[in-house]
Design a protein around this motif. Sequence first.
Motif, PDB file in Angstrom:
ATOM      1  N   GLN A 122      33.420   5.735  49.352  1.00 48.04           N
ATOM      2  CA  GLN A 122      34.732   5.594  49.976  1.00 48.04           C
ATOM      3  C   GLN A 122      34.661   5.768  51.491  1.00 48.04           C
ATOM      4  OE1 GLN A 122      37.103   4.346  48.409  1.00 48.04           O
ATOM      5  NE2 GLN A 122      36.318   4.587  46.333  1.00 48.04           N
ATOM      6  N   TYR A 123      33.753   6.613  51.949  1.00 51.09           N
ATOM      7  CA  TYR A 123      33.608   6.790  53.401  1.00 51.09           C
ATOM      8  C   TYR A 123      33.004   5.538  54.035  1.00 51.09           C
ATOM      9  CZ  TYR A 123      32.727   9.192  57.825  1.00 51.09           C
ATOM     10  OH  TYR A 123      32.722   9.568  59.146  1.00 51.09           O
ATOM     11  N   ILE A 124      32.048   4.931  53.354  1.00 51.51           N
ATOM     12  CA  ILE A 124      31.474   3.670  53.860  1.00 51.51           C
ATOM     13  C   ILE A 124      32.555   2.600  53.954  1.00 51.51           C
ATOM     14  CG2 ILE A 124      29.916   1.766  53.257  1.00 51.51           C
ATOM     15  CD1 ILE A 124      28.019   3.878  52.067  1.00 51.51           C
ATOM     16  N   ALA A 168      42.491  10.512  59.563  1.00 57.91           N
ATOM     17  CA  ALA A 168      42.012  10.061  58.256  1.00 57.91           C
ATOM     18  C   ALA A 168      40.513  10.310  58.129  1.00 57.91           C
ATOM     19  CB  ALA A 168      42.316   8.582  58.073  1.00 57.91           C
ATOM     20  N   LYS A 169      39.792  10.099  59.228  1.00 57.27           N
ATOM     21  CA  LYS A 169      38.340  10.312  59.208  1.00 57.27           C
ATOM     22  C   LYS A 169      38.005  11.764  58.916  1.00 57.27           C
ATOM     23  CE  LYS A 169      34.195   9.216  61.912  1.00 57.27           C
ATOM     24  NZ  LYS A 169      33.704   8.643  63.180  1.00 57.27           N
ATOM     25  N   LYS A 170      38.792  12.677  59.469  1.00 54.73           N
ATOM     26  CA  LYS A 170      38.569  14.106  59.208  1.00 54.73           C
ATOM     27  C   LYS A 170      38.754  14.441  57.742  1.00 54.73           C
ATOM     28  CE  LYS A 170      39.731  15.906  63.800  1.00 54.73           C
ATOM     29  NZ  LYS A 170      40.655  16.769  64.575  1.00 54.73           N
ATOM     30  N   VAL A 171      39.723  13.784  57.114  1.00 58.17           N
ATOM     31  CA  VAL A 171      39.942  14.038  55.686  1.00 58.17           C
ATOM     32  C   VAL A 171      38.742  13.548  54.877  1.00 58.17           C
ATOM     33  CG1 VAL A 171      41.444  13.619  53.718  1.00 58.17           C
ATOM     34  CG2 VAL A 171      42.437  13.836  56.002  1.00 58.17           C
ATOM     35  N   TYR A 172      38.253  12.349  55.211  1.00 64.04           N
ATOM     36  CA  TYR A 172      37.068  11.837  54.513  1.00 64.04           C
ATOM     37  C   TYR A 172      35.868  12.747  54.736  1.00 64.04           C
ATOM     38  CZ  TYR A 172      39.093   7.354  53.119  1.00 64.04           C
ATOM     39  OH  TYR A 172      39.850   6.387  52.520  1.00 64.04           O
ATOM     40  N   GLU A 173      35.724  13.246  55.943  1.00 63.89           N
ATOM     41  CA  GLU A 173      34.591  14.131  56.241  1.00 63.89           C
ATOM     42  C   GLU A 173      34.698  15.446  55.475  1.00 63.89           C
ATOM     43  OE1 GLU A 173      34.821  14.349  60.460  1.00 63.89           O
ATOM     44  OE2 GLU A 173      33.648  12.517  60.788  1.00 63.89           O
ATOM     45  N   TYR A 192      25.969   4.638  58.425  1.00 61.08           N
ATOM     46  CA  TYR A 192      26.224   5.723  57.478  1.00 61.08           C
ATOM     47  C   TYR A 192      25.501   5.472  56.162  1.00 61.08           C
ATOM     48  CZ  TYR A 192      28.220   9.308  54.636  1.00 61.08           C
ATOM     49  OH  TYR A 192      28.344  10.389  53.811  1.00 61.08           O
ATOM     50  N   PHE A 193      25.428   4.210  55.737  1.00 58.29           N
ATOM     51  CA  PHE A 193      24.721   3.915  54.493  1.00 58.29           C
ATOM     52  C   PHE A 193      23.255   4.335  54.596  1.00 58.29           C
ATOM     53  CE2 PHE A 193      21.955   0.815  52.272  1.00 58.29           C
ATOM     54  CZ  PHE A 193      22.205   1.238  50.980  1.00 58.29           C
ATOM     55  N   VAL A 194      22.644   4.092  55.734  1.00 54.88           N
ATOM     56  CA  VAL A 194      21.253   4.493  55.931  1.00 54.88           C
ATOM     57  C   VAL A 194      21.105   6.000  55.775  1.00 54.88           C
ATOM     58  CG1 VAL A 194      19.369   4.608  57.607  1.00 54.88           C
ATOM     59  CG2 VAL A 194      20.712   2.516  57.390  1.00 54.88           C
ATOM     60  N   ASP A 195      22.070   6.758  56.305  1.00 54.40           N
ATOM     61  CA  ASP A 195      22.013   8.220  56.168  1.00 54.40           C
ATOM     62  C   ASP A 195      22.316   8.662  54.737  1.00 54.40           C
ATOM     63  OD1 ASP A 195      21.430   8.491  58.853  1.00 54.40           O
ATOM     64  OD2 ASP A 195      23.532   8.733  59.448  1.00 54.40           O
ATOM     65  N   ALA A 196      23.283   7.980  54.098  1.00 55.59           N
ATOM     66  CA  ALA A 196      23.684   8.361  52.744  1.00 55.59           C
ATOM     67  C   ALA A 196      22.547   8.184  51.742  1.00 55.59           C
ATOM     68  CB  ALA A 196      24.899   7.550  52.306  1.00 55.59           C
ATOM     69  N   ARG A 197      21.666   7.220  52.017  1.00 52.72           N
ATOM     70  CA  ARG A 197      20.539   6.986  51.108  1.00 52.72           C
ATOM     71  C   ARG A 197      19.643   8.222  50.988  1.00 52.72           C
ATOM     72  NH1 ARG A 197      17.655   1.781  53.469  1.00 52.72           N
ATOM     73  NH2 ARG A 197      16.100   2.430  51.922  1.00 52.72           N
ATOM     74  N   LYS A 198      19.649   9.049  52.012  1.00 51.44           N
ATOM     75  CA  LYS A 198      18.786  10.234  52.022  1.00 51.44           C
ATOM     76  C   LYS A 198      19.411  11.417  51.286  1.00 51.44           C
ATOM     77  CE  LYS A 198      17.260   8.734  56.610  1.00 51.44           C
ATOM     78  NZ  LYS A 198      17.274   9.074  58.062  1.00 51.44           N
ATOM     79  N   SER A 199      20.697  11.291  50.926  1.00 51.13           N
ATOM     80  CA  SER A 199      21.385  12.388  50.255  1.00 51.13           C
ATOM     81  C   SER A 199      20.816  12.597  48.857  1.00 51.13           C
ATOM     82  CB  SER A 199      22.885  12.091  50.162  1.00 51.13           C
ATOM     83  OG  SER A 199      23.535  13.014  49.311  1.00 51.13           O
ATOM     84  N   PRO A 200      20.646  13.842  48.440  1.00 51.28           N
ATOM     85  CA  PRO A 200      20.130  14.088  47.077  1.00 51.28           C
ATOM     86  C   PRO A 200      21.084  13.627  45.985  1.00 51.28           C
ATOM     87  CG  PRO A 200      20.861  16.143  48.108  1.00 51.28           C
ATOM     88  CD  PRO A 200      20.878  15.103  49.178  1.00 51.28           C
ATOM     89  N   ASN A 201      22.362  13.453  46.347  1.00 50.14           N
ATOM     90  CA  ASN A 201      23.351  13.018  45.353  1.00 50.14           C
ATOM     91  C   ASN A 201      23.650  11.526  45.437  1.00 50.14           C
ATOM     92  OD1 ASN A 201      23.738  15.670  44.387  1.00 50.14           O
ATOM     93  ND2 ASN A 201      25.142  16.113  46.069  1.00 50.14           N
ATOM     94  N   CYS A 202      22.801  10.798  46.141  1.00 50.86           N
ATOM     95  CA  CYS A 202      23.003   9.346  46.250  1.00 50.86           C
ATOM     96  C   CYS A 202      22.525   8.672  44.970  1.00 50.86           C
ATOM     97  CB  CYS A 202      22.249   8.805  47.461  1.00 50.86           C
ATOM     98  SG  CYS A 202      22.407   7.018  47.670  1.00 50.86           S
ATOM     99  N   THR A 203      23.448   8.059  44.252  1.00 49.55           N
ATOM    100  CA  THR A 203      23.107   7.351  43.014  1.00 49.55           C
ATOM    101  C   THR A 203      23.078   5.844  43.274  1.00 49.55           C
ATOM    102  OG1 THR A 203      25.413   7.133  42.336  1.00 49.55           O
ATOM    103  CG2 THR A 203      24.264   9.170  41.705  1.00 49.55           C
ATOM    104  N   SER A 243      26.371  18.393  49.203  1.00 43.82           N
ATOM    105  CA  SER A 243      27.211  18.516  48.009  1.00 43.82           C
ATOM    106  C   SER A 243      28.140  17.316  47.830  1.00 43.82           C
ATOM    107  CB  SER A 243      28.048  19.797  48.096  1.00 43.82           C
ATOM    108  OG  SER A 243      28.878  19.764  49.250  1.00 43.82           O
ATOM    109  N   ALA A 244      28.015  16.322  48.703  1.00 44.97           N
ATOM    110  CA  ALA A 244      28.888  15.150  48.621  1.00 44.97           C
ATOM    111  C   ALA A 244      28.574  14.346  47.365  1.00 44.97           C
ATOM    112  CB  ALA A 244      28.713  14.285  49.856  1.00 44.97           C
ATOM    113  N   THR A 245      29.612  13.823  46.750  1.00 44.87           N
ATOM    114  CA  THR A 245      29.426  12.990  45.555  1.00 44.87           C
ATOM    115  C   THR A 245      29.146  11.553  45.954  1.00 44.87           C
ATOM    116  OG1 THR A 245      31.786  12.468  45.410  1.00 44.87           O
ATOM    117  CG2 THR A 245      31.022  14.470  44.279  1.00 44.87           C
ATOM    118  N   ALA A 246      28.627  10.792  45.007  1.00 46.71           N
ATOM    119  CA  ALA A 246      28.368   9.376  45.268  1.00 46.71           C
ATOM    120  C   ALA A 246      29.663   8.647  45.624  1.00 46.71           C
ATOM    121  CB  ALA A 246      27.715   8.734  44.049  1.00 46.71           C
TER     122      ALA A 246
END
Length: 629
Positions: free
Chosen positions: A340-342, A319-324, A357-368, A332-335
């Motif tokens: 959903q991954y978090i 399941a983790k591979k599918v989320y990844e 992961y949230f700490v890393d996601a905050r750095k994404s350019p697509n983080c809303t 290019s990941a969407t918000a």
Amino acid sequence: MADKYNVEAAEALADEALHLPIAEAVPVYEQLLATFPTAAKYWKQYVEAHLAVNNDDATKQIFSRCLLNCLQIPLWRCYIRFIRKVNDKKGVDGQEETRKAFDFMLSYVGADIASGPVWMEYINFLKSIPAQTTQEESQRMTAVRKAYQKAIVTPTHHVEQLWKDYENFENSVSRTLAKGLLSEYQPKYNSARAVYRERKKYADEIDWNMLAVPPSGSYKEELQWMAWKRFLAFEKGNPQRIDTASANKRIAFTYEQCLMYLYHYPDIWFDYATWHAKGGSVDSAIKVFHRAVKALPDSEVLKYAYAELEESRGAVQLAKKVYESLLGDGTSATALSHIQYIRFLRRAEGVEAARKYFVDARKSPNCTYHVYVAYALMAFCLDKDAKMAHNVFEAGLKRFMHEPGYILEYADFLSRLNDDRNIRALFERALSTLPPEESVEVWKRFTEFEQTYGDLASMLKVEQRRKEALSRTSEESQSALESSLQDVVSRYSFMDLWPCSSKDLDHLARQEWLLKNINKKVERSALANGAGFIDKDSSGPTTNSNPSAKVVYPDTSRMVIYDPRQKSGPSGTGLPAIPSALTSSAVTLTGGGTLSAPNEIFKGMPPALLAFIANLPAVDGLDTLKVML
């Protein structure tokens, strides 16, 4: 082809390929089949092009690519012709290979409603096998009998002909034995014949030449989708009352055929996988999802459904591979994929994994701001950590102060904490930076908050500030600053409870519209009929829009329910009386009727028409028509 899925262009290309040498036709077919991988007619045409030049190796390779995904009788009959051609001169070994090929074919397409000729060809092949000994003859008769017995219980177009052939076969072998066998299989045949008649109705609704294209919402596509849904529902009902294994095989076959035509419909893939899973065949459901995400790589919802199934059966890493795969390289990941991954990490690996992961996601350019809200609420509701949630909201505020949606979510969170002081501070900070045109919803929520939890002074103060701020965005700035009864309605309403009647709300809405248009040049008809509908939200009744001055609206206040029993007159419907000019003269008509109307109207009217009008039934509405004429 300019349009990848242009059906007309594809057909023209296929026709062109028919007249090309095989070397030039191959890239054309490959282009077509890359776009339409389930188009059995193109695969058949491709195969026949190679068969025409006796290219057996290429033919085998093509069959290996298409047969299991294209369960269509013409393609499979082409396959069996190729097998018979290859094994024709190999003697006993060749006959055995051909027999295996027939068994292989019937295991996949033997349930098709059009498979009758295939069964007949198979039976004729078995009959043609030479028998040197009595034992071989007995084995051959047994094989033929079994083939007949399978064919006559399959609802196909040729089921009646197959039954007649079976009767003749058994009677030719042994009339005594035939009587018992035929009486045993007669009810099964009758059931298959009855089911065939019903099955044919559903099959006739399907366009078997349709190419698989992404749904465009056309009427034809919707008809085909509904036809396949009805066909699937019919097969799932097991109308023939056969054993579960056979019924499931027939249902799976119908799904596979459906996907040949509705290949780009994610709901069909999902239904197919879900049907397998509910039947206890999770591995088959996983295989369907594998094919689905390969067929529709851009369908996020299918990937979420696939990951959900893997997680539900305990395959967390899969399941983790599918989320990844939804996250890709991260840029290019969407918000939504971050959120959903978090949530998945929180369920599968715990709080710390989700936090990292949230700490890393905050750095994404697509983080809303949605990512901050989702993580904060997860920390608050699941981890019971109000402090962490508050810190996340505060961190997000530095980045998303310009987002009204984020402000409102933060305010809701603070409301759960009963932190009215910080709620007011949040609204003040936000409203000091938001431009007036973007602050409407924030002002609305601020006003609602004060109306619910504030004292009268603060309530009135915020309402006045709201008017002053929003008046700068409209032309009616002066009128917007004035207090109105609508403000009182807004302050003293609760949920769907209102301090006045619906009629009063409508009246207030009409007054508001008139006030907005008081200084505009509007046609009299629009002013008489122009109020819009009522939006009964917390800010009071409002009109949805300013009606166009060019639109003439009906005077609904004068509408009455028509009743033929009503009599015209001053005590009737209250409609305006007919002008005396129309009733000043009378015309006597053939048939005994009279009409009150000016004589000149009837000068050019034929006598037959006058007689017809005079003899119409005495209904109030028609009497009025007569008078008007």
